[in-house]
Write a protein that holds these residues in place. Structure first.
Motif, PDB file in Angstrom:
ATOM      1  N   ARG A   1       3.375   3.021   2.766  1.00 30.82           N
ATOM      2  CA  ARG A   1       2.704   3.165   4.055  1.00 30.82           C
ATOM      3  C   ARG A   1       3.623   2.778   5.211  1.00 30.82           C
ATOM      4  N   ASP A   2       4.455   1.769   5.004  1.00 34.66           N
ATOM      5  CA  ASP A   2       5.357   1.309   6.071  1.00 34.66           C
ATOM      6  C   ASP A   2       6.394   2.362   6.454  1.00 34.66           C
ATOM      7  N   GLU A   3       6.647   3.311   5.564  1.00 33.20           N
ATOM      8  CA  GLU A   3       7.653   4.338   5.820  1.00 33.20           C
ATOM      9  C   GLU A   3       7.094   5.557   6.557  1.00 33.20           C
ATOM     10  N   ILE A   4       5.799   5.601   6.750  1.00 34.74           N
ATOM     11  CA  ILE A   4       5.177   6.735   7.439  1.00 34.74           C
ATOM     12  C   ILE A   4       5.145   6.438   8.928  1.00 34.74           C
ATOM     13  N   GLY A   5       5.741   7.315   9.698  1.00 32.79           N
ATOM     14  CA  GLY A   5       5.749   7.156  11.151  1.00 32.79           C
ATOM     15  C   GLY A   5       4.623   7.945  11.785  1.00 32.79           C
TER      16      GLY A   5
ATOM     17  N   ILE B   1       0.854  -1.193   0.000  1.00 33.36           N
ATOM     18  CA  ILE B   1       0.000   0.000   0.000  1.00 33.36           C
ATOM     19  C   ILE B   1       0.891   1.244   0.000  1.00 33.36           C
ATOM     20  N   TRP B   2       0.547   2.188  -0.875  1.00 34.00           N
ATOM     21  CA  TRP B   2       1.279   3.446  -1.018  1.00 34.00           C
ATOM     22  C   TRP B   2       0.316   4.597  -0.715  1.00 34.00           C
ATOM     23  N   GLU B   3       0.701   5.491   0.155  1.00 37.74           N
ATOM     24  CA  GLU B   3      -0.118   6.657   0.484  1.00 37.74           C
ATOM     25  C   GLU B   3       0.194   7.775  -0.509  1.00 37.74           C
ATOM     26  N   VAL B   4      -0.847   8.506  -0.892  1.00 37.70           N
ATOM     27  CA  VAL B   4      -0.705   9.549  -1.909  1.00 37.70           C
ATOM     28  C   VAL B   4      -1.067  10.905  -1.304  1.00 37.70           C
ATOM     29  N   PHE B   5      -0.197  11.885  -1.531  1.00 38.95           N
ATOM     30  CA  PHE B   5      -0.399  13.258  -1.079  1.00 38.95           C
ATOM     31  C   PHE B   5      -0.400  14.156  -2.306  1.00 38.95           C
ATOM     32  N   ARG B   6      -1.363  15.063  -2.381  1.00 42.28           N
ATOM     33  CA  ARG B   6      -1.582  15.877  -3.571  1.00 42.28           C
ATOM     34  C   ARG B   6      -1.390  17.358  -3.269  1.00 42.28           C
TER      35      ARG B   6
END
Length: 105
Positions: free
Chosen positions: A51-55, A2-7
């Motif tokens: 997602r795993d890289e977001i603390g 899963i990858w989180e997306v910021f716009r």
């Protein structure tokens, strides 16, 4: 994965979370993000992050806070009874006089 997306809508604005995509690698995640989140609204740039890289730090980890009472920033908060506050009292009197003169004209 899963990858989180910021716009970011316009240059200079903050990036805001707009959703996520499922992809096996970074390149596909970028392509999916562009298709799913970059074409719906005006978009200047996208950030795609695993997602795993977001603390996360939550209230259980650390006590957030500080004072929420910021009245110390305003001169009117302080008592004008003391000699140290004479400038504040004079300023308030000047403001009252100016308002009265504006009302008379």
């Amino acid at each position: 994965m899963i990858w989180e997306v910021f716009r970011q809508e316009r240059p200079g604005e903050y990036h805001a979370h707009c959703g996520n995509v499922h992809a096996p690698d970074r390149e596909l995640a970028r392509q999916f993000a562009a298709i799913q989140h970059g074409r719906r609204k005006p978009t200047n740039s996208l950030w795609v992050v695993p997602r795993d890289e977001i603390g996360e730090i939550d209230a259980e980890d650390v006590a957030f806070g500080g004072t929420t009472d910021k009245s110390y920033r305003w001169a009117t908060t302080y008592s004008t009874a003391g000699a140290d506050a004479s400038e504040v009292a004079e300023s308030e009197d000047d403001q009252a006089d100016a308002e009265q003169r504006r009302g008379e004209s």
